[in-house]
Write a protein that holds these residues in place. Structure first.
Motif, PDB file in Angstrom:
ATOM      1  N   ILE A  63      -3.018 -17.045  -3.579  1.00 55.34           N
ATOM      2  CA  ILE A  63      -2.687 -15.861  -4.381  1.00 55.34           C
ATOM      3  C   ILE A  63      -1.592 -15.028  -3.684  1.00 55.34           C
ATOM      4  N   ALA A  64      -0.480 -14.793  -4.417  1.00 56.53           N
ATOM      5  CA  ALA A  64       0.648 -14.065  -3.801  1.00 56.53           C
ATOM      6  C   ALA A  64       0.579 -12.572  -4.063  1.00 56.53           C
ATOM      7  N   GLY A  65      -0.541 -12.093  -4.606  1.00 58.11           N
ATOM      8  CA  GLY A  65      -0.684 -10.649  -4.764  1.00 58.11           C
ATOM      9  C   GLY A  65      -1.104 -10.254  -6.156  1.00 58.11           C
ATOM     10  N   ASP A  67      -0.512  -8.884  -9.904  1.00 56.89           N
ATOM     11  CA  ASP A  67       0.548  -9.250 -10.845  1.00 56.89           C
ATOM     12  C   ASP A  67       1.417  -8.017 -11.072  1.00 56.89           C
ATOM     13  N   ILE A  68       2.579  -8.028 -10.450  1.00 57.28           N
ATOM     14  CA  ILE A  68       3.422  -6.820 -10.454  1.00 57.28           C
ATOM     15  C   ILE A  68       3.855  -6.463 -11.876  1.00 57.28           C
ATOM     16  N   SER A  69       3.942  -7.488 -12.730  1.00 59.65           N
ATOM     17  CA  SER A  69       4.396  -7.188 -14.096  1.00 59.65           C
ATOM     18  C   SER A  69       3.346  -6.410 -14.895  1.00 59.65           C
ATOM     19  N   SER A  79     -11.663  -5.062 -12.732  1.00 58.71           N
ATOM     20  CA  SER A  79     -10.713  -4.579 -11.727  1.00 58.71           C
ATOM     21  C   SER A  79     -10.757  -5.522 -10.531  1.00 58.71           C
ATOM     22  N   LEU A  80      -9.725  -5.413  -9.697  1.00 55.24           N
ATOM     23  CA  LEU A  80      -9.691  -6.250  -8.496  1.00 55.24           C
ATOM     24  C   LEU A  80     -10.857  -5.890  -7.565  1.00 55.24           C
ATOM     25  N   GLN A  81     -11.169  -4.600  -7.507  1.00 55.62           N
ATOM     26  CA  GLN A  81     -12.283  -4.154  -6.655  1.00 55.62           C
ATOM     27  C   GLN A  81     -13.597  -4.796  -7.117  1.00 55.62           C
ATOM     28  N   ALA A 102      -0.453 -16.034   1.447  1.00 54.10           N
ATOM     29  CA  ALA A 102      -1.517 -15.115   0.996  1.00 54.10           C
ATOM     30  C   ALA A 102      -0.955 -13.730   1.189  1.00 54.10           C
ATOM     31  N   LEU A 103      -0.523 -13.123   0.079  1.00 51.44           N
ATOM     32  CA  LEU A 103       0.192 -11.852   0.198  1.00 51.44           C
ATOM     33  C   LEU A 103      -0.497 -10.742  -0.585  1.00 51.44           C
ATOM     34  N   GLY A 104      -0.378  -9.520  -0.072  1.00 46.48           N
ATOM     35  CA  GLY A 104      -0.861  -8.351  -0.797  1.00 46.48           C
ATOM     36  C   GLY A 104      -2.297  -8.533  -1.257  1.00 46.48           C
ATOM     37  N   LEU A 126       1.030  -8.297   4.105  1.00 47.25           N
ATOM     38  CA  LEU A 126       0.784  -7.225   3.140  1.00 47.25           C
ATOM     39  C   LEU A 126       2.146  -6.604   2.824  1.00 47.25           C
ATOM     40  N   PRO A 127       2.883  -7.215   1.895  1.00 46.49           N
ATOM     41  CA  PRO A 127       4.278  -6.787   1.662  1.00 46.49           C
ATOM     42  C   PRO A 127       4.436  -5.666   0.642  1.00 46.49           C
ATOM     43  N   GLU A 128       3.323  -4.996   0.288  1.00 45.47           N
ATOM     44  CA  GLU A 128       3.393  -3.964  -0.757  1.00 45.47           C
ATOM     45  C   GLU A 128       4.467  -2.925  -0.479  1.00 45.47           C
ATOM     46  N   LEU A 133       4.814   0.457  -2.317  1.00 46.12           N
ATOM     47  CA  LEU A 133       3.366   0.658  -2.443  1.00 46.12           C
ATOM     48  C   LEU A 133       2.663   0.481  -1.101  1.00 46.12           C
ATOM     49  N   LEU A 134       1.352   0.472  -1.154  1.00 49.42           N
ATOM     50  CA  LEU A 134       0.540   0.124   0.008  1.00 49.42           C
ATOM     51  C   LEU A 134      -0.561  -0.801  -0.498  1.00 49.42           C
ATOM     52  N   PRO A 135      -1.158  -1.559   0.420  1.00 48.29           N
ATOM     53  CA  PRO A 135      -2.221  -2.467  -0.009  1.00 48.29           C
ATOM     54  C   PRO A 135      -3.364  -1.627  -0.580  1.00 48.29           C
ATOM     55  N   GLN A 160       6.043  -7.888   6.790  1.00 44.55           N
ATOM     56  CA  GLN A 160       6.337  -9.223   7.334  1.00 44.55           C
ATOM     57  C   GLN A 160       5.254 -10.253   6.986  1.00 44.55           C
ATOM     58  N   HIS A 161       5.698 -11.504   6.842  1.00 43.85           N
ATOM     59  CA  HIS A 161       4.769 -12.609   6.603  1.00 43.85           C
ATOM     60  C   HIS A 161       4.425 -13.227   7.956  1.00 43.85           C
ATOM     61  N   VAL A 162       3.172 -13.219   8.318  1.00 39.96           N
ATOM     62  CA  VAL A 162       2.772 -13.736   9.632  1.00 39.96           C
ATOM     63  C   VAL A 162       2.443 -15.227   9.506  1.00 39.96           C
ATOM     64  N   LEU A 262      -3.879   7.504  -1.971  1.00 39.20           N
ATOM     65  CA  LEU A 262      -2.486   7.364  -1.516  1.00 39.20           C
ATOM     66  C   LEU A 262      -1.757   6.264  -2.287  1.00 39.20           C
ATOM     67  N   PHE A 263      -2.509   5.246  -2.699  1.00 43.48           N
ATOM     68  CA  PHE A 263      -1.933   4.157  -3.508  1.00 43.48           C
ATOM     69  C   PHE A 263      -1.469   4.710  -4.856  1.00 43.48           C
ATOM     70  N   MET A 264      -2.356   5.486  -5.505  1.00 40.38           N
ATOM     71  CA  MET A 264      -2.025   6.024  -6.822  1.00 40.38           C
ATOM     72  C   MET A 264      -0.834   6.977  -6.753  1.00 40.38           C
ATOM     73  N   PHE A 279      12.689  -5.772  -7.545  1.00 40.32           N
ATOM     74  CA  PHE A 279      12.050  -7.079  -7.287  1.00 40.32           C
ATOM     75  C   PHE A 279      12.376  -8.042  -8.430  1.00 40.32           C
ATOM     76  N   PHE A 280      12.176  -7.604  -9.643  1.00 47.17           N
ATOM     77  CA  PHE A 280      12.429  -8.497 -10.783  1.00 47.17           C
ATOM     78  C   PHE A 280      13.929  -8.645 -11.051  1.00 47.17           C
ATOM     79  N   ALA A 281      14.684  -7.555 -10.833  1.00 47.06           N
ATOM     80  CA  ALA A 281      16.136  -7.612 -11.082  1.00 47.06           C
ATOM     81  C   ALA A 281      16.785  -8.677 -10.201  1.00 47.06           C
ATOM     82  N   GLU A 282      16.321  -8.747  -8.960  1.00 49.32           N
ATOM     83  CA  GLU A 282      16.904  -9.716  -8.024  1.00 49.32           C
ATOM     84  C   GLU A 282      16.669 -11.149  -8.511  1.00 49.32           C
ATOM     85  N   ARG A 283      15.489 -11.396  -9.039  1.00 47.15           N
ATOM     86  CA  ARG A 283      15.182 -12.743  -9.543  1.00 47.15           C
ATOM     87  C   ARG A 283      15.908 -13.008 -10.860  1.00 47.15           C
ATOM     88  N   GLN A 284      16.063 -11.955 -11.652  1.00 50.34           N
ATOM     89  CA  GLN A 284      16.766 -12.075 -12.926  1.00 50.34           C
ATOM     90  C   GLN A 284      18.241 -12.443 -12.709  1.00 50.34           C
TER      91      GLN A 284
END
Ligand code: 3HC
Ligand code: NAI
Length: 692
Positions: A63-65, A67-69, A79-81, A102-104, A126-128, A133-135, A160-162, A262-264, A279-284
């Motif tokens: 799972i890469a995090g 779904d940002i969309s 919910s994720l929680q 395994a991100l975010g 945790l690249p949020e 954002l924050l995790p 960073q990705h470890v 703090l996330f909200m 993020f999406f513009a770069e891929r677009q």
């Protein structure tokens, strides 16, 4: 095997329940994925045959995090929680089996499993912070409990990705299994857990690492101080730090609440909206409507670069870094030697910092062939010209190249402003000619503007986009016009900056306003860095601009300690009384009545015309979409990513407000501020750039 829903299933292998997630492209935690995970875990927990549960993903990654969309939309499904609670409270041990990244939210799911196993090529992070954002699913509370406060601070603020090996050493992963044998390895690991009666390890119960940091606020003070420059202007790093502080100072569940708050705060703010857009513009930007993904590309095995100056050297390094041999051509032996020497020095400096080995340096230099003969480019697949910015010289070089280069070779120019079609027209193969516009320093800056000529073949475009990605650039396809996208818009800002200093502002006022906006430096500091005398000819000088007068006074910029600013021995800039006098005299001679100019006016005068020029670029079809223009400005000119690029920013301000501003300036200062037809139309129709 029981399908739980379209993306999740549960298989029972003896005493192990295997939950498999398959939601391409990156198994992001969409509503459907959350629903599938919850259902699968509930089913596995309820199944009396299952003693332990493995969570594994199909496709290229764990799972890469989140779904940002889905962000910013109403939430559906569990919910994720909710999902995390089901996993963490499972009475049967849960093992997360990790490959890819395994991100975010993905790592946060793994962190509620009782154990984590991974293949050696896996990474965790945790690249949020990179999307403002924050995790927000317990990551900031659980991570420091495993890796300690210092490492957690580093990870959440850098994103960073470890790599797996380091993650194992930190305790983030419990075990590594053989590459390609993750499923079996994870099942075997789960059986060991069962056989040894290992506990249901919950990260939330770990306390020694956070307790060790309790009562030591200096850890945080020092971290903030050390990174102040890097974090300047960004809100997310600070909120991430506050979360780690909460992990240290509050009980776990209280910490979770603080994390949520703090996330909200970030999630509802404009910075994260901008960074998610980017993020999406770069891929677009990689998608070109009339050059589909399956367009044939040409293999690039050998590259030629002509000119070993500022740009040619940096351009060559990109290819050497990617393991592609480069032949570099110069007109003068001393320039060739100097250019090659600088490349070596750059690599040696990187090696000194420990980021390359001496072997790497030699391997890269070994791929470089310096030459004084254009004929040596006969077998190159791609040739990039980076000689002086003079049309006559470019034409001469391309005429010769046409005779020398093999059929099908791509002939590219790194020109900053010149007409690619005029350059292509001197060859018998205009379909092979394209602009590849790198930014200085070319081995560092991420942007590559790819300039499409009228006759450029689609396979040449597709190959250029592909090679851009291979050498680590963000490639943006633009149309052929003076200055293309980036420099064409820059010219608007530069013109206004020059006018503002005659009307009443000082260079340091203009620079300060743009620096505070978030740009790395203002236009005058930038001129000083580049050198005021670029393109200045003492034989033809006529004192017609402030810049010329400064050159005549031998104020050439940072390189001789005096430009728009005075520089001390540490290159610290100070406003120059001498320059102030030059400006005042100049204004007087031109009979300009100087006046007080507000910071707001400086900002609007410099930036509104850029948004307007961007609109013209769009209406002329010189950029495919507004977001491509934003990607150019973020990656080529240091536009603050948290402001999303000039077009995004223009919309945030309100296109109606930008238009009204342009009209007001037009009335006072003339047609430099003439609004573009597109801007007028969008405002009249109440639309944004994406509807253009
Ligand atoms: N949500 C939605 N879509 C995503 C996504 C995500 N988290 N991550 C990637 N995608 C999409 C991309 O937009 C792209 O779509 P496209 O093919 O339609 O353009 C596709 O997946 C493939 O992505 P890439 O082109 O980036 O593929 P790469 O193989 O180069 O990289 C990756 C894969 C390393 C996973 C990279 O996509 C990435 O870094 N993704 C973002 C990871 C991230 O930021 N995770 C945190 C999300 S926020 C969060 O989890 C909040 C939580 O704490 C509550
Ligand atoms: P430069 O002056 O540093 O280097 C040009 C080099 O080309 C010189 O070493 C010169 O000896 C060599 N040269 C000239 N004619 C030649 C020929 N016929 N054959 C072989 N070599 C020849 O110039 P710079 O800054 O590297 O610029 C090169 C090109 O890149 C220009 O078109 C410029 O507009 C463009 N560019 C420059 C940027 C910058 O920031 N400097 C940024 C992006 C593009």
């Amino acid at each position: 095997m029981a399908a739980i829903n379209a993306v999740t299933d549960l298989t029972v292998e003896g005493d192990i329940g295997v939950v498999t997630l398959n939601s391409p492209p990156v198994n992001a935690l969409s509503a459907q994925v959350r629903e599938g995970l919850k259902g699968a875990f509930e089913a596995a927990i309820a199944d009396p045959a299952v003693q332990a549960i493995v969570l594994i993903c199909e496709g290229k990654t764990f799972i890469a995090g989140a779904d940002i969309s889905e962000f910013g939309k109403a939430m559906t499904g569990p919910s994720l929680q909710d999902v995390q609670n089901t996993i963490e409270n499972s009475p049967k041990p849960v093992v997360a089996a990790i490959h890819g990244t395994a991100l975010g939210g993905g790592l946060e799911v793994a962190l509620v499993a009782h154990y984590r196993v991974a293949v050696p090529s896996a990474k965790a992070g945790l690249p949020e912070v990179n999307i403002g954002l924050l995790p927000g699913a317990g990551g900031t509370q659980r991570l420091p409990r495993i890796v300690g406060v210092e490492k957690a601070l580093e990870m959440v603020t850098s994103g960073q990705h470890v790599p797996a090996k380091a993650a194992l050493a930190m305790g983030l992963f419990d075990s590594l299994v053989e590459e390609g044998a993750l499923r079996d390895g994870a099942i075997a690991f789960a059986r060991v857990v069962l056989a040894e009666g290992r506990p249901l390890a919950k990260v939330r119960h770990l306390s020694d690492k956070v307790e060790a940091a309790r009562g030591k606020p200096e850890i945080f003070t020092e971290f903030r101080k050390a990174n102040a420059r890097k974090f300047r202007g960004f809100l997310a790093p600070e909120n991430n730090i506050k979360c780690i502080e909460a992990a240290v100072n509050l009980p776990f569940d209280e910490g979770l609440k603080e994390e949520r708050r703090l996330f909200m705060e970030l999630m509802t703010g404009s910075q994260s909206a901008a960074q998610r857009y980017v993020f999406f513009a770069e891929r677009q930007a990689a998608k070109i409507p009339d050059v589909p993904d399956d367009t044939p590309t040409l293999p690039i095995k050998k590259v030629g670069v002509i000119g070993a100056g500022t740009m040619g050297g940096g351009i060559s390094m990109n290819f050497l870094n990617a393991g592609i041999p480069v032949t570099i051509i110069e007109a003068k032996q001393e320039n060739l030697d100097r250019g090659v020497g600088i490349i070596r020095k750059n690599y040696e400096n990187t090696a000194k910092k420990g980021r390359l080995t001496q072997d790497d340096v030699e391997r890269r230099m070994g791929l470089l062939t310096p030459s004084m003969h254009l004929e040596d480019l006969a077998d190159c697949d791609l040739i990039i010209e980076a000689v002086f910015e003079l049309m006559e010289i470019k034409k001469e070089v391309f005429t010769k190249l046409d005779a020398i280069a093999k059929p099908g070779a791509i002939l590219a120019s790194n020109t900053s402003y010149l007409d690619i079609d005029a350059i292509a027209a001197v060859t018998r193969r205009p379909e092979s000619v394209i602009g590849l516009h790198f930014f200085s320093p070319a081995n560092v800056m991420r942007l590559l503007e790819i300039v499409r000529g009228e006759k450029t073949d689609k396979s040449v475009i597709a190959t250029s986009m592909q090679i851009g990605k291979k050498i680590g650039k963000v490639a943006v396809l633009v149309g052929n016009c003076f200055g293309f996208v980036g420099n064409r818009m820059l010219a608007q800002r530069q013109r206004e900056a020059q006018k503002l200093i005659l009307e009443g502002a000082m260079p340091w006022d203009v620079d300060r306003v743009l620096y505070e906006f978030g740009l790395p430096m203002g236009p005058f500091a930038m001129s000083d860095l580049a050198g005021l005398d670029i393109g200045w000819d003492p034989a033809k000088t006529s004192s017609s601009t402030v810049r010329e007068v400064l050159c005549e006074m031998d104020r050439r910029g940072q390189k001789n300690g005096r430009g728009f600013y005075d520089y001390d021995e540490n290159r610290v800039a100070k406003p120059s009384p001498e320059v102030e006098k030059v400006i005042l005299d100049f204004a007087e001679k031109r009979q300009i009545q100087r006046r007080e100019i507000s910071d707001q006016e400086i900002l609007e005068r410099c930036l509104y015309p850029m948004v307007n020029e961007g609109a013209k670029i769009l209406e002329e079809g010189k950029a495919i979409r507004a977001s491509d223009i934003d990607i150019v400005w973020i990656n080529g000119y240091g536009w603050p990513v948290y402001r999303g690029g000039p077009m995004f920013w223009g919309e945030l301000v309100g296109l109606d407000k930008v238009l009204a501003g342009m009209k007001a300036f037009q009335e006072k200062h003339g047609d430099d501020f003439k609004p573009s037809a597109l801007l007028e139309r969008l405002v009249a129709e109440g639309k944004g750039f994406k509807d253009a």
